[in-house]
Each structure stands twice: as structure tokens, then as C-alpha cells.
Design a protein around this motif. Structure first.
Motif, PDB file in Angstrom:
ATOM      1  N   CYS A 283       0.827  -1.208   0.000  1.00  0.00           N
ATOM      2  CA  CYS A 283       0.000   0.000   0.000  1.00  0.00           C
ATOM      3  C   CYS A 283       0.860   1.256   0.000  1.00  0.00           C
ATOM      4  N   ILE A 284       1.948   1.251   0.762  1.00  0.00           N
ATOM      5  CA  ILE A 284       2.885   2.377   0.754  1.00  0.00           C
ATOM      6  C   ILE A 284       3.514   2.514  -0.635  1.00  0.00           C
ATOM      7  N   LEU A 285       3.936   1.383  -1.202  1.00  0.00           N
ATOM      8  CA  LEU A 285       4.612   1.418  -2.499  1.00  0.00           C
ATOM      9  C   LEU A 285       3.679   1.859  -3.615  1.00  0.00           C
ATOM     10  N   PHE A 286       2.391   1.515  -3.518  1.00  0.00           N
ATOM     11  CA  PHE A 286       1.455   1.890  -4.569  1.00  0.00           C
ATOM     12  C   PHE A 286       1.292   3.401  -4.676  1.00  0.00           C
ATOM     13  N   VAL A 287       1.396   4.114  -3.555  1.00  0.00           N
ATOM     14  CA  VAL A 287       1.313   5.573  -3.607  1.00  0.00           C
ATOM     15  C   VAL A 287       2.468   6.127  -4.431  1.00  0.00           C
ATOM     16  N   SER A 288       3.690   5.678  -4.140  1.00  0.00           N
ATOM     17  CA  SER A 288       4.859   6.129  -4.896  1.00  0.00           C
ATOM     18  C   SER A 288       4.827   5.613  -6.331  1.00  0.00           C
ATOM     19  N   TYR A 289       4.411   4.366  -6.506  1.00  0.00           N
ATOM     20  CA  TYR A 289       4.327   3.763  -7.842  1.00  0.00           C
ATOM     21  C   TYR A 289       3.386   4.571  -8.737  1.00  0.00           C
ATOM     22  N   THR A 290       2.217   4.933  -8.200  1.00  0.00           N
ATOM     23  CA  THR A 290       1.248   5.702  -8.974  1.00  0.00           C
ATOM     24  C   THR A 290       1.798   7.066  -9.344  1.00  0.00           C
ATOM     25  N   ARG A 291       2.502   7.695  -8.413  1.00  0.00           N
ATOM     26  CA  ARG A 291       3.076   9.020  -8.683  1.00  0.00           C
ATOM     27  C   ARG A 291       4.223   8.942  -9.684  1.00  0.00           C
ATOM     28  N   THR A 292       4.993   7.869  -9.628  1.00  0.00           N
ATOM     29  CA  THR A 292       6.170   7.750 -10.497  1.00  0.00           C
ATOM     30  C   THR A 292       5.810   7.365 -11.927  1.00  0.00           C
ATOM     31  N   PHE A 293       4.875   6.421 -12.098  1.00  0.00           N
ATOM     32  CA  PHE A 293       4.639   5.841 -13.422  1.00  0.00           C
ATOM     33  C   PHE A 293       3.300   6.216 -14.049  1.00  0.00           C
ATOM     34  N   SER A 302      -2.219  10.807  -4.844  1.00  0.00           N
ATOM     35  CA  SER A 302      -2.594  10.453  -3.473  1.00  0.00           C
ATOM     36  C   SER A 302      -4.025   9.966  -3.381  1.00  0.00           C
ATOM     37  N   ARG A 303      -4.836  10.232  -4.424  1.00  0.00           N
ATOM     38  CA  ARG A 303      -6.216   9.758  -4.440  1.00  0.00           C
ATOM     39  C   ARG A 303      -6.424   8.631  -5.445  1.00  0.00           C
ATOM     40  N   LYS A 304      -5.697   8.664  -6.574  1.00  0.00           N
ATOM     41  CA  LYS A 304      -5.913   7.678  -7.627  1.00  0.00           C
ATOM     42  C   LYS A 304      -5.301   6.314  -7.310  1.00  0.00           C
ATOM     43  N   PHE A 305      -4.295   6.268  -6.425  1.00  0.00           N
ATOM     44  CA  PHE A 305      -3.687   4.984  -6.098  1.00  0.00           C
ATOM     45  C   PHE A 305      -4.712   4.011  -5.529  1.00  0.00           C
ATOM     46  N   ALA A 306      -5.765   4.566  -4.914  1.00  0.00           N
ATOM     47  CA  ALA A 306      -6.790   3.724  -4.298  1.00  0.00           C
ATOM     48  C   ALA A 306      -7.511   2.866  -5.325  1.00  0.00           C
ATOM     49  N   LEU A 433      10.727   0.280   6.043  1.00  0.00           N
ATOM     50  CA  LEU A 433      11.617   0.042   4.908  1.00  0.00           C
ATOM     51  C   LEU A 433      10.994   0.502   3.604  1.00  0.00           C
ATOM     52  N   ALA A 434       9.690   0.295   3.449  1.00  0.00           N
ATOM     53  CA  ALA A 434       9.021   0.716   2.218  1.00  0.00           C
ATOM     54  C   ALA A 434       9.033   2.230   2.087  1.00  0.00           C
ATOM     55  N   GLY A 435       8.722   2.936   3.194  1.00  0.00           N
ATOM     56  CA  GLY A 435       8.684   4.392   3.135  1.00  0.00           C
ATOM     57  C   GLY A 435      10.043   5.014   2.875  1.00  0.00           C
ATOM     58  N   VAL A 436      11.072   4.487   3.546  1.00  0.00           N
ATOM     59  CA  VAL A 436      12.427   5.029   3.362  1.00  0.00           C
ATOM     60  C   VAL A 436      13.053   4.490   2.081  1.00  0.00           C
ATOM     61  N   GLY A 437      12.886   3.184   1.842  1.00  0.00           N
ATOM     62  CA  GLY A 437      13.523   2.565   0.683  1.00  0.00           C
ATOM     63  C   GLY A 437      13.033   3.113  -0.630  1.00  0.00           C
ATOM     64  N   VAL A 438      11.740   3.455  -0.719  1.00  0.00           N
ATOM     65  CA  VAL A 438      11.212   3.962  -1.982  1.00  0.00           C
ATOM     66  C   VAL A 438      11.800   5.335  -2.298  1.00  0.00           C
ATOM     67  N   GLU A 439      12.198   6.094  -1.270  1.00  0.00           N
ATOM     68  CA  GLU A 439      12.851   7.374  -1.506  1.00  0.00           C
ATOM     69  C   GLU A 439      14.314   7.196  -1.898  1.00  0.00           C
ATOM     70  N   TRP A 440      14.917   6.087  -1.492  1.00  0.00           N
ATOM     71  CA  TRP A 440      16.323   5.845  -1.803  1.00  0.00           C
ATOM     72  C   TRP A 440      16.512   5.172  -3.161  1.00  0.00           C
ATOM     73  N   ILE A 441      15.774   4.073  -3.405  1.00  0.00           N
ATOM     74  CA  ILE A 441      16.043   3.281  -4.607  1.00  0.00           C
ATOM     75  C   ILE A 441      14.859   3.221  -5.571  1.00  0.00           C
ATOM     76  N   GLY A 442      13.717   3.790  -5.193  1.00  0.00           N
ATOM     77  CA  GLY A 442      12.580   3.824  -6.092  1.00  0.00           C
ATOM     78  C   GLY A 442      11.613   2.671  -5.880  1.00  0.00           C
ATOM     79  N   ALA A 443      10.385   2.856  -6.367  1.00  0.00           N
ATOM     80  CA  ALA A 443       9.328   1.868  -6.152  1.00  0.00           C
ATOM     81  C   ALA A 443       9.620   0.554  -6.869  1.00  0.00           C
TER      82      ALA A 443
END
Length: 476
Positions: A283-293, A302-306, A433-443
Motif C-alpha cells: 500500500c505504501i509502495l502503490f502511492v509512490s508507484y502511482t506518482r512515479t509511473f 494520493s487519491r488515484k492509487f486507491a 523500509l518501504a517508506g524510506v527505501g522507496v525514496e532511496w532506490i525507487g518503487a
């Protein structure tokens, strides 16, 4: 964490345990016989819903689960609106929801065994409605108050969850437990579909500042339907120690010891913990995934990932219906094969989602329009989210049914408390790890890091169960 050793058993104790084991085996054989001869009658959702107390509990679950899912979308949207787009802030939100689960769930299970279940279910729904109504006040006082409300909602939920779980086997006969659990999981997955999908329209309809009233109303409707469950006596009367702290911890230790000396129970709980950790991190990764791709605008993402989670919920609901109809009365080995197959499919989905970046690069070389590129990426994402949803239900339903069948009534609250404490604790590190890792290495890289170990776990255990008997290694 180490578990205390079980006490040495005297001869009378061994005889009593042997008799209890014979009764369990007899009950299992009776259950299998009934499931085979009357599967058409008992293996349908319609038959379970004819049970009026269960119907009332199920309707209460519908409104409660919808409120829970919409809350998540609203909290994420509020974070982006008032505090900015940050995967780390989203992780802190999960932590605020998780800490009460770690601290309170096991103790709550002990108290749930002592309290009448219906008042607990009503009161927890009313308290959550009241806390949601305070949401604008929390936003106005800053991040700390905002997260404090999330903490409070989660703290109350820790008493609701074991009470709801203990109520199912209290109002449903054993021969219908798999079907009842399947219906509950189907409803939970349907709430993922409609709850996450309704979050964005409700925000548009009521406005981000007023949508909390709709959520509070859903919790109150849940409390209303709980009244139809009827009176359910506590599974265990108060001990001589009453509700003293020492008595509570003594009963909590009983739940831990029971789990520790029952391999099928603790193994099922650990598998559920693995599934739960992956779902929460995803769920954390999907927010970043949606914003990135998909949606570069953080407010829209932040709303469409749902909606992606809702597509996964469609797969979960369909799978839950199939599992409830096709695997009622199946052996433990067959259920475990289904569980490991589900883990393997989830892992494959994670790896395929991680491939969206090279797929996008190849499509851009083909000189596709931006609209065509977006459509292909969205279709790819939704397809694998759907398949992962199917697999998640194939993991969760057999494991939860095993727990309900094997745990005696007097231990349900305590073991449920231990179970949900393990689930919540095990998800804390993956969320961070998901919250920090996605900022470091990407979704995409985080999805790959999750997918490969999970794929190995699923395939190795699936092959182990599929080996011919003469090739199987000796095990307890």
C-alpha cells in the motif's frame, strides 16, 4: 522472542490430553463427512446468511470495513493537502496505526474473553465514530494531533478486531466455518473495492473538510447492526484474580503457550504475518508507484492509487467466493498447497510490476503517444494487481479457517490477540523500509526486493508438499 517451555505433564494430564486429541480427530472426521454429504446445503453463502445473528454481524462488518478503507484514503489525501507529498509521512501514518496494535491487541484479546461480545462491538464502533468526528480539530493543531487521532482510532480497533473474530465461531456451527470465513473475507475484499474506490468520489462530494461526517456515520450504522447479533456470553468467566493486571498477563501467557505448543496454529499465524506485511508495505509502495509511473501530480496520485488497490480487491473477492465454494472440507495438505501457490503468484506479480520501468522505456522507443503509453502501463498495473488479489485471498482464507477450526472456544480471544499482535508487529519494519527505501532506490527496485525472496519461499514449499511420499524429508 522465545516462548516459555510447556510444563511437564503428569500421567492424568497425558491421559486427558490424549482424550482431547481423540475428540479433536473425531470432530475432524465428522466435519469432513458432513462436508462431503451436505456440501451443497452448507457450502453456500445463502445457507450461512439464514443464520440471523451471523447476518447482523455480517452487515455490521460491511459498514465498519467500508469506513476503515475510506479512512485510509482520506488520511493520505489530508497528509498531501496539509503537510506535502512524502512517502515517509505516509509511513508515519502506518506507524501511528500500528503501535496500538503492537501494545494492545494481545491484552485486548484477554479482556474480550471475559466481556460480553456485543457491547464491545457496539462501543468500539461508537468510539471510532467520535474520534473521526474530531479529525478537523486534529488537522488544525498540526501533525502530532493528526497522528494522535489515527493512534486513537487504532487503539479502539484493537478491541473490535478480536471481538469480531471471536463472534464468528460463536454464532456459526463448525460445519459452516469455512463458508462463513470465506464470506467475511469476501466482504472485506469487497470493502477494499468499494471503500478505496469510494474514497475519491466521497472527497469530491463532501469536500476534504467534511468527508469525515460520512465516515463517522458508517461506524454508527455498524454499531446499529451489531445490536441484532444477540447476547453472547463471555468465553471465559472472570478468574479469582478478577481483572487484575497479574491475572490479565497470566491469561495472556496462556495464549502464548497454547500458540507455541501447537505447530499448525503458530505456523498459520506466521504465514498470515508474512502476507499482512507484504500487503501493508505494498500500500505504501502503490502511492509512490502511482506518482512515479502514472500520475506525476502528487495530489492526484494520493487519491488515484486507491483505484489500483480496488482492482486488487476485485480479485480478492472473486477468489474468496471460489475458495469458499470449492475448498470446503479440503484436507490440511490441500489448503497449504493453495497457500503456497498464492504466495508464488503474489511474488510473480511484484516482479512484473517492477518491470513497468523497462516496459515504459521500450514503449517510448516505439514512438507511442503519451495517452497510449499511459493506457498500456495502467492496464499492465491493473492486470497484475487483480491477479495478486486473487492470490492473497487464496492465502488468507484457508489459514484463517484452520485457526478457527483448531482453537478451542475458551482460547479464541487470547489467541486472536496474540495473532493480531504478531501481524501488527511484523508489519512495522516492512512499512518503515518501504517508506524510506522507496525514496532511496525507487518503487520498482523495492518491488523486486520483495518479490524474489517471496517467490523462493512459495515455490520451495509448494514443491516440498508435492514430492512423492518416499522422497519427503522427515519432519515433525
Amino acid at each position: 522472542m522465545s516462548f516459555p517451555e510447556p510444563p511437564m505433564l503428569t500421567s492424568p494430564q497425558r491421559a486427558q490430553d490424549a482424550r482431547a486429541e481423540i475428540v479433536d480427530i473425531s470432530d475432524e472426521l465428522t466435519h469432513l463427512t458432513e462436508a462431503s454429504s451436505a456440501k451443497q446445503k452448507l457450502g453456500t453463502f445463502a445457507a450461512v446468511l439464514q443464520n440471523k445473528p451471523f447476518l447482523a454481524l455480517w452487515l455490521a462488518q460491511v459498514f465498519s470495513q467500508l469506513a476503515d478503507r475510506i479512512i485510509f484514503v482520506v488520511f493520505i489525501a489530508l497528509i498531501v493537502k496539509h503537510f506535502g507529498a512524502s512517502d515517509r509521512l505516509n509511513s508515519y501514518l502506518y506507524i501511528a496505526f500500528t503501535i496500538p496494535a503492537i501494545l494492545l491487541t494481545a491484552l485486548a484479546g484477554v479482556f474480550v474473553d471475559r466481556w460480553p461480545l456485543r457491547p464491545v462491538l457496539v462501543l468500539t464502533n461508537v468510539l471510532r465514530a467520535a474520534l473521526v468526528a474530531l479529525l478537523p480539530m486534529g488537522i488544525g493543531h498540526g501533525k502530532l494531533h493528526f497522528y494522535a487521532i489515527a493512534f486513537g482510532i487504532s487503539a479502539v480497533t484493537q478491541f473490535f478486531v478480536p471481538a469480531e473474530s471471536s463472534t464468528i465461531p460463536a454464532v456459526v456451527p463448525k460445519s459452516q466455518l469455512l463458508t462463513a470465513n470465506s464470506l467475511f473475507v469476501t466482504t472485506m475484499m469487497a470493502s477494499v473495492i468499494f471503500g478505496f474506490a469510494l474514497g475519491d468520489p466521497l472527497i469530491g462530494l463532501f469536500g476534504i473538510q467534511q468527508v469525515h461526517w460520512a465516515i463517522a456515520s458508517l461506524f454508527l450504522m455498524s454499531a446499529f447492526f451489531v445490536l441484532g447479533v444477540g447476547r453472547i456470553a463471555p468465553h471465559q468467566a472472570k478468574s479469582e484474580g478478577g481483572s487484575s493486571l497479574s491475572g490479565v498477563f497470566q491469561e495472556l501467557s496462556e495464549g502464548v503457550r497454547y500458540v507455541a505448543r501447537t505447530p499448525l496454529v503458530w505456523q498459520s499465524i506466521l504465514k498470515l504475518a508474512l502476507l499482512f506485511s507484504g500487503v501493508v508495505a505494498l500500500c505504501i509502495l502503490f502511492v509512490s508507484y502511482t506518482r512515479t509511473f502514472l500520475y506525476p501530480d502528487p495530489a492526484i496520485a494520493s487519491r488515484k492509487f486507491a483505484y489500483i488497490i480496488a482492482v486488487s480487491g476485485v480479485g480478492m473477492a472473486l477468489s474468496a467466493m471460489m475458495v469458499g465454494q470449492r475448498f470446503d472440507g479440503a484436507s490440511i495438505k490441500t489448503r497449504l498447497k493453495l497457500v503456497y501457490f498464492g504466495f508464488s503468484v503474489i511474488a510473480l506479480g511484484l516482479l512484473m510490476l517492477a518491470m513497468v520501468e523497462p516496459i515504459s522505456g521500450w514503449l517510448q522507443k516505439e514512438m507511442l503517444t503519451q495517452q497510449s503509453l499511459f493506457t498500456i502501463k495502467l492496464t499492465h498495473t491493473c492486470l497484475w494487481a487483480f491477479l495478486m488479489g486473487i492470490a492473497a485471498a487464496a492465502v488468507a482464507i484457508p489459514l484463517q479457517a484452520i485457526l478457527h477450526e483448531r482453537i478451542p472456544a475458551s482460547m479464541r480471544g487470547k489467541v486472536s490477540g496474540v495473532q493480531f499482535t504478531v501481524l501488527s508487529t511484523s508489519s512495522t519494519v516492512p512499512v518503515l523500509l518501504a517508506g524510506v527505501g522507496v525514496e532511496w532506490i525507487g518503487a520498482a527496485s523495492m518491488l523486486s526486493c520483495m518479490g524474489w525472496p517471496l517467490l523462493a519461499f512459495g515455490l520451495i514449499n509448494l514443491m516440498r508438499l508435492s514430492w512423492p511420499k518416499r522422497l519427503k524429508p522427515r519432519h515433525s
